[in-house]
Write an enzyme that holds these catalytic residues in place. Structure first.
Site, PDB file in Angstrom:
ATOM      1  N   GLY A   1     -36.856  12.967  19.095  1.00  0.00           N
ATOM      2  CA  GLY A   1     -38.143  13.192  18.462  1.00  0.00           C
ATOM      3  C   GLY A   1     -38.187  14.576  17.832  1.00  0.00           C
ATOM      4  O   GLY A   1     -37.407  15.461  18.190  1.00  0.00           O
ATOM      5  N   CYS A   2     -39.122  14.756  16.902  1.00  0.00           N
ATOM      6  CA  CYS A   2     -39.199  16.041  16.207  1.00  0.00           C
ATOM      7  C   CYS A   2     -39.612  17.154  17.171  1.00  0.00           C
ATOM      8  O   CYS A   2     -38.983  18.217  17.207  1.00  0.00           O
ATOM      9  CB  CYS A   2     -40.161  15.953  15.023  1.00  0.00           C
ATOM     10  SG  CYS A   2     -41.738  15.166  15.376  1.00  0.00           S
ATOM     11  N   TYR A   3     -40.648  16.905  17.979  1.00  0.00           N
ATOM     12  CA  TYR A   3     -41.076  17.947  18.915  1.00  0.00           C
ATOM     13  C   TYR A   3     -39.966  18.275  19.927  1.00  0.00           C
ATOM     14  O   TYR A   3     -39.675  19.463  20.154  1.00  0.00           O
ATOM     15  CB  TYR A   3     -42.356  17.523  19.643  1.00  0.00           C
ATOM     16  CG  TYR A   3     -43.623  17.604  18.818  1.00  0.00           C
ATOM     17  CD1 TYR A   3     -44.054  18.817  18.284  1.00  0.00           C
ATOM     18  CD2 TYR A   3     -44.399  16.481  18.575  1.00  0.00           C
ATOM     19  CE1 TYR A   3     -45.220  18.900  17.541  1.00  0.00           C
ATOM     20  CE2 TYR A   3     -45.571  16.551  17.831  1.00  0.00           C
ATOM     21  CZ  TYR A   3     -45.979  17.763  17.317  1.00  0.00           C
ATOM     22  OH  TYR A   3     -47.143  17.845  16.586  1.00  0.00           O
TER      23      TYR A   3
ATOM     24  N   THR B   1     -36.816  18.102  19.577  1.00  0.00           N
ATOM     25  CA  THR B   1     -35.777  18.885  18.907  1.00  0.00           C
ATOM     26  C   THR B   1     -36.189  20.350  18.819  1.00  0.00           C
ATOM     27  O   THR B   1     -35.394  21.255  19.113  1.00  0.00           O
ATOM     28  CB  THR B   1     -35.526  18.324  17.496  1.00  0.00           C
ATOM     29  OG1 THR B   1     -35.067  16.976  17.617  1.00  0.00           O
ATOM     30  CG2 THR B   1     -34.501  19.149  16.738  1.00  0.00           C
ATOM     31  N   SER B   2     -37.448  20.570  18.448  1.00  0.00           N
ATOM     32  CA  SER B   2     -37.902  21.956  18.259  1.00  0.00           C
ATOM     33  C   SER B   2     -38.046  22.699  19.581  1.00  0.00           C
ATOM     34  O   SER B   2     -38.002  23.922  19.623  1.00  0.00           O
ATOM     35  CB  SER B   2     -39.231  21.978  17.490  1.00  0.00           C
ATOM     36  OG  SER B   2     -40.327  21.758  18.349  1.00  0.00           O
TER      37      SER B   2
END
Lengths: 345, 345, 345, 345
Positions: free
Chosen positions: C148-150, C152-153
């Site tokens: 997921g994007c979150y 990853t960050s």
């Protein structure tokens, strides 16, 4: 106190009406209706209004609404108003309709742009609510067709010069740019943040339904058929409408004559501000206000006048002008409740 | 009527003061000063105010300004106010200073964050103008240090729970996000449209000068030294400040107790709105207003409270709270002139 | 050449995959599928691609798609992939799934956050595609669950320090801010331009489905259960994700040790850039790229590390990392097709 | 490989040149110059380029730069290029100048819009670099005056129809809207985020210096003097330029004839895309690309053609077209290095 109701209170124009009416010193809001949100407190739909507008939205019912209101604002999609307005007038309410249904005195242009009209007999009684132009008629009206946002931004700069015969109206081109709130609050792909942000484009080129409305009024004023070229564009911002108008000058009138014409026509009309020295009006300067700022530059090389206007599409282009109409219809000063100081930034 | 002057009227906070004061029913603006724009009518600098604020900006002169005003708002860069406020008080004016110069009762934290203080003796008389917390002191004050925007957004949600001993203040983390208007109107590369748009980043991480201010007030309330972690971020929008605060719950107090604590502390304080059911406050809902919306979620897994606030950095974070301070100092209801209905969109 | 297909090509993540794959020197796109737009040329849906991606979208059919492709990217809503991936693997395709369906090695956390899993047996074979952390496993995988994007960050800055035992993971707080494109292309009120613009707020506070995903991976790396506090916020911009992470330093390790740890862990990994001197990473610097920029500041007063990351949610947070996974799965350099120079502005 | 240098590399147009050249397969960047940032690595000024463009910026020195470069791009303010280009040509470099200094074959219109020209003798040798119109001349040129952004957006749609004598050029009105990056990177009040955001207005109405440039080229093509009305507007976005042009149709040519004319003229020119069925081109569809999208609607009622174009002001309006010019000057395909796939969102 004027008892006011808003039918269709939860769309953007309706909610803006609620905002303005809630701060109006001569008004008490007595009914808000919404099909989608019947039974829901208004401030749950618009949390900005938390603790300020706690009234619950009702289903629309003409008898109930008119029993509670002196003036009803109909902020509904086209077609609905012409079905419900006749009965509301019978109940004795004044009506300011924000749709196109009562903007035309002649059903033909309406029907070619929209659909068959089912309340044709009211068209001769309804008044086009462009306040600074038709205030006299508005003051006697029971039913006002509140102008479209684009027509407001085009007509206000153009009418004085057309009346003074300073421009050749048949050469008129209006290039308009609107913020997104004009498209309303219904979810659609084209109005998603990611589709609008970092984007600018024209739409409905020479095919927007506000064009016949402008031509209808311009023709009426000129006493002959006027066609114009009108191209709306979509701006990546919430509120604001800017229009740049091009028209041939008839006698290549001087800057002073043009300026005098505008100042003279709008003398004493607080919501019209003529900028100095051709300064182009900026949408930010009218944000949240009922102002229409107007500027002009004469392009002498081409004998052409360049007129520019800026309004807030939700205020002077919708809810603000609607309240201004109410003020005039009710014998108040047209500015009451519409004098909030603009944001500097 | 209160005669009010704004020193530094053409910066964003100053202009916002002008906006609010111009609509205040108990105020008449008697002087606007600006070094940069002395001699220029205010509405030429802010055309939005065209025809509304036509007064010319003056050079600042304490005697002249104080001769015309009961209250002076100093919306100037840090350091200037401490040089001019002493004489203004001598002339008998009440002063609300929007800089940091009078926010600290102790010169030490001020001097370590800013510069040597040249009016130290006034620090014991000046009152920290966080209205909902220090109203009693404010009502007796001649000089108020108007809180910074970040401290306002951090302290208002935090203070009631700290006072009620429900959180361990030493674990506090405040992650704040601010619109660009907080950076002021001076041209700089970092505030250019192209640099801010499509950008989001932290800045001055654990090194912002508003952090000592927060710690100073929190320590005073807690009766012991409190350090927090504070990280501000820059948002691509004009107005708005959101803060998310994390702090360990002391006894893992229930949601109802937390809610009661907030409601109890802010009972009767119109500008504080506690959202329901943990709904996160949104900057758009407080835009242009003096509200501070507060919401919370208890992260039970981690025994941690998540507090969120939203303000308009120019209003509750600057000019609005300044006027609220003036209201309290002058014996008016704190809400006068600050009750404009928010925009729905 | 690798024959690649995108299932769900017309959502934002799918279209971004198309963009990247179309510029990939070792890839030929052989199929694009879309339920909504079957039969429509891709560039009619995305006119930006006019004349570049003229291929028509097909209805999804596993046999047909797999007959034409070596690698299939599934950019579909959760639940669909677990129904179709098993047959695609049987047809011999490698699959990179951008949904959550194959991100968990254990069905329990998946099922508590999403729904019953219908392809549980594949979970032991699927690999979590956080490229810089799990490259070895990815290189052998037939099926990758793209992060997921979150997560990853959050994970990229955190993992090296967790592995080096420099932070107390149980104190971790992640405060994330995302552009709107992460919400997808389906019309909804909350993603309308007028609702997002001039707005900033948290959402799904401590309740976002990406939180269990982060905790699952962190626990796996730490060898014990890790819970964190995670609060996502919505930014008024199209692309970009910034996360600020707070965690207690274990031994109050020095700046150099922290920096060395990050540099050492990511040595040779081109898409990770560690900023110098604590400069906060900015979403604009990674826009349209597969970079994850990481910066940090040690808050010594509080013994706390402040870690910051910036990614493009559609690239490193979705389509870019998916292509990076494909590169690794296919034995290419991980950077192929992902090295476009970023926009300066 | 072509050795390329950029003089003025740290402005927005210069940095965009660096972006494009860094990804160009036939180019190696050998020098970047900047007065303001001499001695500073390029990626410290533009952290987006971190690890990609690490080269240090030099002070400009004609001999040094020309010794290292085959082609020099001068992305400098007007007036500087005419002082330094003569010596650069003597050193044997090809030059693409992005200022106005070499756009006019006649010094008169240049001097009336800008200042006295100090390299008049070069004007007969310099070629106007509107690639799709003057490719033949460009291919032989040593010095190209790269067109302004507004002229590019106006001329590309207009030229084919003017050449085909389908419009009355003397009636031409061009209403253009530009993103803010066109204003450059120098700090100024008017380009601050807070001044541009939520704002839209015209500027330099019928007085922009790009107007004589358009008229100069149109007159040359028409073989007679052509004056037009040109009004630029400022859009709240970083990149993008849209122009809507109005001109009387000469014989009221049919839609098909108009379409054929455009398609015929631009046959084989990849960067010109004619939209179908009058679909208005959108700035977002050309963002970051060298495309010029063109659409049209014939307003039959008024016998008027409405032409619309969209470009990225920094690419086709500056750096992209400059590289396209270099390609043509160096005998490469005009598209090399300019074919990155556009962002879908």
């Amino acid at each position: 106190m004027i008892r006011a109701a808003v039918a269709g209170a939860t769309g953007y124009a309706g909610a803006e009406l609620v905002r303005i009416l809630a701060g109006h010193p001569e008004v008490v809001i007595t009914a808000l209706t919404s099909r989608q949100y019947a039974g829901v407190p208004f401030d749950r739909i618009y949390p900005a209004m938390g603790g300020i507008i706690t009234r619950q939205c009702d289903e629309f019912d003409a008898e109930s609404v008119c029993g509670r209101a002196d003036v009803v604002f109909t902020a509904l999609p086209h077609k609905l108003p012409m079905e419900i307005v006749p009965s509301m007038l019978k109940y004795g309410c004044k009506v300011v309709d924000l749709s196109a249904d009562f903007r035309f005195s002649d059903p033909k242009p309406y029907e070619s742009a929209y659909q068959p009209h089912v309340a044709k007999d009211l068209l001769s009684k309804s008044v086009y609510g462009l306040c600074e132009v038709f205030a006299d008629e508005i003051s006697d009206a029971e039913l006002v067709g509140n102008p479209g946002c684009y027509p407001t931004s085009v007509l206000l700069p153009l009418v004085p010069l057309l009346k003074a015969d300073m421009i050749d109206a048949t050469t008129t081109i209006a290039d308009s740019k609107s913020g997104v709130s004009g498209a309303g609050r219904s979810p659609s792909l084209t109005n998603l943040f990611c589709e609008v942000s970092e984007s600018f484009k024209a739409y409905k080129v020479a095919a927007h339904r506000h064009q016949p409305e402008m031509e209808h009024i311009l023709s009426r004023i000129a006493g002959k058929d006027i066609n114009i070229s009108f191209v709306p564009h979509l701006l990546p911002m919430n509120r604001g409408m800017q229009t740049t108008i091009y028209a041939d000058l008839k006698e290549n009138a001087g800057d002073e004559a043009i300026r005098d014409c505008l100042h003279e026509y709008y003398r004493g009309r607080r919501f019209i501000r003529i900028t100095e020295n051709g300064r182009p009006p900026d949408t930010r300067d009218v944000r949240g206000t009922n102002y229409c700022d107007i500027g002009f530059v004469a392009d002498r090389e081409n004998g052409r006048l360049i007129l520019m206007s800026a309004i807030d599409n939700l205020v002077k282009g919708a809810a603000g002008q609607a309240v201004q109409n109410m003020n005039i219809m009710c014998g108040l000063s047209e500015t009451v409740g519409l004098t909030a100081v603009p944001y500097p930034v």
